[in-house]
Design a protein around this motif. Structure first.
Motif, mmCIF file in Angstrom:
data_model
loop_
_atom_site.group_PDB
_atom_site.id
_atom_site.type_symbol
_atom_site.label_atom_id
_atom_site.label_comp_id
_atom_site.label_asym_id
_atom_site.label_seq_id
_atom_site.Cartn_x
_atom_site.Cartn_y
_atom_site.Cartn_z
ATOM 1 N N PHE A 19 0.821 -1.207 0.000
ATOM 2 C CA PHE A 19 0.000 0.000 0.000
ATOM 3 C C PHE A 19 0.857 1.260 0.000
ATOM 4 O O PHE A 19 0.553 2.223 -0.722
ATOM 5 C CB PHE A 19 -0.969 -0.001 1.185
ATOM 6 C CG PHE A 19 -2.150 -0.893 0.972
ATOM 7 C CD1 PHE A 19 -3.106 -0.606 0.004
ATOM 8 C CD2 PHE A 19 -2.302 -2.040 1.727
ATOM 9 C CE1 PHE A 19 -4.186 -1.436 -0.209
ATOM 10 C CE2 PHE A 19 -3.388 -2.882 1.526
ATOM 11 C CZ PHE A 19 -4.329 -2.576 0.560
ATOM 12 N N CYS A 20 1.934 1.280 0.798
ATOM 13 C CA CYS A 20 2.827 2.452 0.809
ATOM 14 C C CYS A 20 3.477 2.656 -0.555
ATOM 15 O O CYS A 20 3.557 3.780 -1.042
ATOM 16 C CB CYS A 20 3.906 2.285 1.872
ATOM 17 S SG CYS A 20 3.337 2.442 3.558
ATOM 18 N N ASP A 21 3.935 1.577 -1.158
ATOM 19 C CA ASP A 21 4.619 1.663 -2.448
ATOM 20 C C ASP A 21 3.661 2.133 -3.543
ATOM 21 O O ASP A 21 4.023 2.965 -4.380
ATOM 22 C CB ASP A 21 5.231 0.319 -2.798
ATOM 23 C CG ASP A 21 6.332 0.421 -3.849
ATOM 24 O OD1 ASP A 21 6.824 1.538 -4.095
ATOM 25 O OD2 ASP A 21 6.697 -0.616 -4.412
ATOM 26 N N LEU A 22 2.450 1.625 -3.544
ATOM 27 C CA LEU A 22 1.479 2.051 -4.554
ATOM 28 C C LEU A 22 1.049 3.503 -4.352
ATOM 29 O O LEU A 22 0.811 4.214 -5.324
ATOM 30 C CB LEU A 22 0.244 1.140 -4.523
ATOM 31 C CG LEU A 22 0.443 -0.280 -5.040
ATOM 32 C CD1 LEU A 22 -0.820 -1.101 -4.824
ATOM 33 C CD2 LEU A 22 0.830 -0.267 -6.511
ATOM 34 N N HIS A 23 0.963 3.933 -3.101
ATOM 35 C CA HIS A 23 0.495 5.279 -2.816
ATOM 36 C C HIS A 23 1.574 6.341 -3.030
ATOM 37 O O HIS A 23 1.341 7.368 -3.670
ATOM 38 C CB HIS A 23 -0.034 5.346 -1.386
ATOM 39 C CG HIS A 23 -0.481 6.702 -0.950
ATOM 40 N ND1 HIS A 23 -1.099 7.601 -1.777
ATOM 41 C CD2 HIS A 23 -0.416 7.311 0.250
ATOM 42 C CE1 HIS A 23 -1.377 8.706 -1.112
ATOM 43 N NE2 HIS A 23 -0.965 8.547 0.127
ATOM 44 N N SER A 24 2.766 6.098 -2.510
ATOM 45 C CA SER A 24 3.796 7.141 -2.540
ATOM 46 C C SER A 24 5.069 6.729 -3.274
ATOM 47 O O SER A 24 6.013 7.514 -3.314
ATOM 48 C CB SER A 24 4.163 7.540 -1.113
ATOM 49 O OG SER A 24 4.738 6.451 -0.422
ATOM 50 N N HIS A 25 5.117 5.512 -3.812
ATOM 51 C CA HIS A 25 6.311 4.988 -4.488
ATOM 52 C C HIS A 25 7.522 4.977 -3.561
ATOM 53 O O HIS A 25 8.652 5.184 -4.002
ATOM 54 C CB HIS A 25 6.624 5.779 -5.760
ATOM 55 C CG HIS A 25 5.532 5.733 -6.762
ATOM 56 N ND1 HIS A 25 5.262 4.627 -7.521
ATOM 57 C CD2 HIS A 25 4.600 6.666 -7.107
ATOM 58 C CE1 HIS A 25 4.238 4.878 -8.307
ATOM 59 N NE2 HIS A 25 3.806 6.106 -8.074
ATOM 60 N N ARG A 26 7.248 4.749 -2.279
ATOM 61 C CA ARG A 26 8.301 4.643 -1.271
ATOM 62 C C ARG A 26 7.915 3.567 -0.272
ATOM 63 O O ARG A 26 6.741 3.376 0.013
ATOM 64 C CB ARG A 26 8.473 5.963 -0.514
ATOM 65 C CG ARG A 26 8.976 7.089 -1.391
ATOM 66 C CD ARG A 26 9.333 8.271 -0.543
ATOM 67 N NE ARG A 26 10.329 7.824 0.426
ATOM 68 C CZ ARG A 26 11.496 8.395 0.586
ATOM 69 N NH1 ARG A 26 11.825 9.415 -0.142
ATOM 70 N NH2 ARG A 26 12.341 7.947 1.471
#
Length: 84
Positions: A19-26
């Protein structure tokens, strides 16, 4: 039962990372550290000191194997740390 315990420890971390990667690319460092700790605890729980040693060696091998992808900008540092 031990493999299910390890899965129960790591699955929430991986879900949060997606979820973090999809939302903020981090992928936050704190999340990677929690995942590494959960993996080490799970390996120690299921394999004792030999399992812990295998986990540490596996994390080092993953770091070495995926570092070239980071250097060549094929993946981010958070991805490499999470794969450890």
């Amino acid at each position: 039962m031990a493999p299910y315990f390890s899965l129960a420890l790591i699955l929430p971390v991986l879900t949060a990372a997606v979820f973090c990667d999809l939302h903020s690319h981090r992928i936050p460092n704190r999340l990677c550290a929690i995942g590494l700790a959960a993996g080490l605890i799970g390996q120690f729980w299921s394999g004792g000191s030999e399992g812990l040693l295998a986990a540490v060696l596996g994390a080092g091998a993953a770091s070495l194997a995926f570092m070239p992808f980071y250097v060549l900008r094929g993946m981010g540092a958070g991805d490499v740390k999470l794969l450890m």
